[in-house]
Design a protein around this motif. Structure first.
Motif, PDB file in Angstrom:
ATOM      1  N   PRO A 119       0.702  -1.025  -0.118  1.00 53.74           N
ATOM      2  CA  PRO A 119      -0.070   0.007   0.252  1.00 53.74           C
ATOM      3  C   PRO A 119       0.808   1.329  -0.246  1.00 53.74           C
ATOM      4  O   PRO A 119       1.941   1.182   0.612  1.00 53.74           O
ATOM      5  N   THR A 121       0.840   5.763  -0.903  1.00 54.62           N
ATOM      6  CA  THR A 121       0.163   7.036  -1.470  1.00 54.62           C
ATOM      7  C   THR A 121       0.926   8.234  -2.031  1.00 54.62           C
ATOM      8  O   THR A 121       2.405   7.895  -1.785  1.00 54.62           O
ATOM      9  N   SER A 127      -2.042  10.895  -8.275  1.00 54.33           N
ATOM     10  CA  SER A 127      -2.361   9.643  -8.212  1.00 54.33           C
ATOM     11  C   SER A 127      -2.663   8.584  -9.474  1.00 54.33           C
ATOM     12  O   SER A 127      -2.531   7.553  -9.473  1.00 54.33           O
ATOM     13  N   GLU A 138      -0.239  -0.850  -4.355  1.00 53.01           N
ATOM     14  CA  GLU A 138      -1.676  -0.923  -4.166  1.00 53.01           C
ATOM     15  C   GLU A 138      -1.814   0.501  -3.436  1.00 53.01           C
ATOM     16  O   GLU A 138      -1.800   1.035  -2.588  1.00 53.01           O
ATOM     17  N   ARG A 140      -3.446   4.059  -2.434  1.00 53.55           N
ATOM     18  CA  ARG A 140      -4.389   4.562  -1.598  1.00 53.55           C
ATOM     19  C   ARG A 140      -4.569   6.240  -1.685  1.00 53.55           C
ATOM     20  O   ARG A 140      -3.639   6.742  -0.950  1.00 53.55           O
ATOM     21  N   ASP A 142      -6.608   8.705  -1.040  1.00 54.41           N
ATOM     22  CA  ASP A 142      -7.111   9.671  -0.730  1.00 54.41           C
ATOM     23  C   ASP A 142      -6.681   9.969   0.919  1.00 54.41           C
ATOM     24  O   ASP A 142      -7.159  10.818   1.670  1.00 54.41           O
ATOM     25  N   VAL A 146       0.826   6.607   4.398  1.00 55.99           N
ATOM     26  CA  VAL A 146       0.787   5.157   4.450  1.00 55.99           C
ATOM     27  C   VAL A 146       1.885   4.540   5.220  1.00 55.99           C
ATOM     28  O   VAL A 146       3.037   4.853   4.791  1.00 55.99           O
ATOM     29  N   GLY A 193      -4.925   8.093   7.803  1.00 51.26           N
ATOM     30  CA  GLY A 193      -6.031   7.834   7.413  1.00 51.26           C
ATOM     31  C   GLY A 193      -6.852   8.896   6.969  1.00 51.26           C
ATOM     32  O   GLY A 193      -7.835   8.831   6.259  1.00 51.26           O
TER      33      GLY A 193
END
Length: 313
Positions: A119, A121, A127, A138, A140, A142, A146, A193
């Motif tokens: 994962p 970002t 993005s 993977e 992410r 938003d 991470v 997050g």
């Protein structure tokens, strides 16, 4: 002394470079610095800047080999990777070093294959480009940052501050992170997050900000605050409170309140010798069992284990 190599990718953004240099040297444990930060690049000397003004970087890629943590900055990082940089990062990863990126620095990690199956970002504006060019990542898109253990990636600009404060928190606990955040005048608590992009990051100057209500709640974390009480303090309905809370913080009022209570408990565990039930009471989590459940769920540690790992009394 934990050595951090900040890798400048031309054309560089001076703000990206300044973030690690601002946060990590300010961390003191028992009055002593615990991080050594060095900026390096593939070709030392004057490095082209994104705004046209060059930045002088004295150190070369040998600093990556001797670092404990490597942080790759953004801007020029989206271009085709320098083979020397990619090789240095692969060697660092193979040696078990922690590798992080700020903003589009994630593109360099992806080019080196260090984010495959992981994962990650990056800055929300790029993005889709990252997803298209590196489908094995993977993505992410938003979140602010991470944390995947030995690989950490952040979104753009100010999210790099959040990532660096998070690294301090991970290494030395919430009290150290809060202290350095206060010195840098940044928010000490923005969970990874949290959304990168919220509709109204800065409320209009009309007296509608909920900042006073949040400050009021922070002074009363040990009390059983309800959504209705928060709304009454803000002089709005619960529906309006929830909508504006999401606009200003990216989370609901009760989610925000729970996060503040967990972080208050973490700091009390670190800097006091209070019994766990008293920590739970003062942080507003109620019982020792409630504190244990929340701490294990969020951080994988029981209160006693957390205290053992991070106490700086």
């Amino acid at each position: 002394m934990h050595r951090i190599a900040v890798l400048a990718m031309p054309p560089v953004t001076p703000f990206d470079l300044s973030i690690p240099e601002t946060v990590f040297p300010a961390v003191l444990i028992d009055g002593e610095p615990v991080y050594e930060v060095t900026v390096c690049t593939a070709d030392p000397g004057l490095v082209p800047g994104f705004s046209g003004r060059p930045v002088f970087v004295e150190e070369g890629l040998d600093r990556v080999a001797t670092a404990d943590t490597v942080i790759v900055t953004g801007t020029g990082a989206r271009a085709a990777g320098d083979a020397r940089v990619l090789d240095a990062l692969r060697a660092a990863a193979a040696a078990g070093k922690r590798i992080a990126s700020i903003c589009t620095g994630a593109f360099v990690l992806a080019q080196a294959g260090l984010l495959d199956g992981r994962p990650a970002t990056t800055y929300w504006l790029y993005s889709e480009e990252l997803r298209r060019r590196f489908p094995a990542v993977e993505l992410r898109p938003d979140v602010l940052f991470v944390d995947d253990g030995d690989r950490l990636t952040s979104a753009g600009l100010a999210a790099g501050l959040d990532l660096c404060v998070h690294i301090v928190r991970r290494d030395h606990g919430a009290a150290a992170a809060n202290a350095v955040a206060r010195l840098a005048v940044v928010a000490p608590i923005r969970p990874g997050g949290q959304a990168q992009f919220i509709e109204t990051p800065v409320p209009p100057e009309t007296g509608t900000s909920l900042a006073e209500t949040r400050a009021w709640a922070l002074a009363r974390l040990d009390e059983p605050l309800t959504l209705r009480e928060l709304a009454a303090h803000a002089h709005v309905s619960t529906r309006t409170l929830t909508r504006r809370f999401r606009t200003e913080t990216g989370s609901s009022p009760l989610q925000w309140l729970l996060q503040q209570r967990i972080d208050r408990a973490r700091e009390l565990l670190e800097v006091t010798g209070l019994p766990v039930p008293e920590v739970a009471r003062r942080s507003g989590l109620g019982t020792a069992e409630s504190l244990r459940q929340h701490l294990v769920r969020r951080h994988g540690l029981t209160p006693s284990a957390y205290r053992t790992a991070f106490s700086r009394r």
